[in-house]
Design an enzyme around this catalytic site. Structure first.
Site, PDB file in Angstrom:
ATOM      1  N   GLY A  94      -4.974   5.975  -3.896  1.00 12.49           N
ATOM      2  CA  GLY A  94      -3.889   6.046  -4.866  1.00 12.49           C
ATOM      3  C   GLY A  94      -4.080   7.114  -5.921  1.00 12.49           C
ATOM      4  O   GLY A  94      -3.113   7.702  -6.419  1.00 12.49           O
ATOM      5  N   ASN A  95      -5.335   7.412  -6.297  1.00 13.98           N
ATOM      6  CA  ASN A  95      -5.577   8.411  -7.333  1.00 13.98           C
ATOM      7  C   ASN A  95      -5.188   9.812  -6.874  1.00 13.98           C
ATOM      8  O   ASN A  95      -4.996  10.705  -7.693  1.00 13.98           O
ATOM      9  CB  ASN A  95      -7.048   8.405  -7.750  1.00 13.98           C
ATOM     10  N   LYS A 129      -4.468  -8.008  -0.544  1.00 14.26           N
ATOM     11  CA  LYS A 129      -4.159  -6.597  -0.767  1.00 14.26           C
ATOM     12  C   LYS A 129      -3.386  -6.396  -2.069  1.00 14.26           C
ATOM     13  O   LYS A 129      -2.261  -6.885  -2.216  1.00 14.26           O
ATOM     14  CB  LYS A 129      -3.331  -6.052   0.402  1.00 14.26           C
ATOM     15  N   LYS A 176      -4.719   0.904   4.182  1.00 11.74           N
ATOM     16  CA  LYS A 176      -4.609   2.253   4.735  1.00 11.74           C
ATOM     17  C   LYS A 176      -5.922   2.758   5.316  1.00 11.74           C
ATOM     18  O   LYS A 176      -5.928   3.623   6.198  1.00 11.74           O
ATOM     19  CB  LYS A 176      -4.061   3.231   3.692  1.00 11.74           C
TER      20      LYS A 176
END
Length: 315
Positions: free
Chosen positions: A13-14, A131, A215
């Site tokens: 995500g970063n 999650k 993912k």
């Protein structure tokens, strides 16, 4: 003749968002453009690549927006929200990566494949959601949302509280044939957000389910199917660690599969955070002799490919 090494890159995500910037589509595109500079460097360093991205924050916001507008338009099912996130994140990666490649005089198509992932309807994950999706909340806010909306909420690796949903193991990529066809000529953005989770009916039809596939496991599935040489999982830290955030923290460099499995068994890695990264890395490294997995930060990706940093898991 030796073939060009194949790398499947899993973006955390970063790599898609900057926490210091507004959570807008425009801000995300600017972050993706910066991320794409590093991916382009890998492509230009004689590697064939595919890109898998997360979607936890994005799919959470899409779902919240859909629920907030329920008095105007029916809320979108969770699998549809996942498909929407695949589309717009993939679009941003296409824009950012094409630009970064063009600056390096590398003319290569970048295409997003909206990808479905078959999961087992009896997967135990549906009884134990883990999650994280959507934004971070204080404990008080999270418990209020749980009471009001029926969410399952959990504390996320010391960073705050988040909603959690089921995260089943991916079993089969529906569009794998298309990805294989594109591989030799195209950088493919595939299995976004882990892929849209679907179950297979007795008649062979597919039905979307409310879940988010991790993912990292999706990237591992893709890496195996594409006979990749390297699975590279890019995250916020340069190396995975044991005793994380403790006085005796130890960063991991090159470790064996057996060492990684021992650290997993000892509970060193946080569920929903580093644990799936290490588990996916171990699975890929075990899948065929000569394969290796790398866990590192986006900014150290080339150094890690050159063996200078990162956590490398190999048989």
């Amino acid at each position: 003749m030796n073939r060009i090494p194949r790398v499947v890159i899993a973006l955390g995500g970063n790599a898609l968002e900057d926490k210091s910037m507004p959570s807008t589509a425009e801000a995300q595109l600017e972050v993706v453009k910066k991320t794409s500079e590093y991916i382009a460097e890998i492509s230009c360093s004689n590697y064939e690549i595919a890109v898998v991205h997360g979607n936890g924050p994005q799919v959470g916001r899409i779902l919240l927006a859909s629920e907030a507008a329920k008095d105007i338009t029916p809320p979108m099912p969770f699998d549809v929200c996942g498909a929407m996130s695949q589309g717009y994140i993939g679009y941003h990666i296409q824009q950012g990566l094409k630009l970064a490649l063009a600056k390096r005089n590398r003319i290569l198509p970048v295409v997003t494949v909206v990808t479905q992932m078959v999961v087992n309807k009896d997967d135990k994950a549906f009884q134990n959601p883990t999650k994280p999706i959507g934004p971070f909340y204080s404990e008080e806010e999270a418990k209020r949302l749980a009471a009001e909306k029926g969410y399952t909420v959990k504390e996320d690796a010391g960073r705050g509280w988040r909603r959690v949903v089921a995260s089943p193991i991916p079993e089969r990529i529906v569009e794998i044939g298309t990805i294989k066809t594109l591989w030799d000529t195209t950088i493919t953005v595939a299995c976004g957000g882990g892929g849209i989770p679907v179950i297979e009916n007795e008649d062979g039809s597919l039905k979307g389910v409310a879940a988010v596939i991790d993912k990292d496991f999706a990237a591992e599935r893709l890496a195996e199917d594409m006979d990749a040489d390297i699975l590279m999982i890019l995250t916020e830290v340069e190396k995975a660690s044991i005793n994380f955030k403790k006085p005796n923290q130890e960063d991991l460099s090159v470790i064996t599969i057996e060492e990684a499995e021992k650290y997993i068994e000892e509970g060193h890695f946080a569920p929903g955070s580093m644990l799936p990264k290490v588990m996916a890395s171990v699975k890929f490294a075990k899948s065929k002799p000569g394969r290796k997995s790398i866990i590192t930060s986006l900014y150290k990706s080339m150094d890690a490919l050159n063996g200078l940093t990162g956590t490398i898991i190999q048989g």
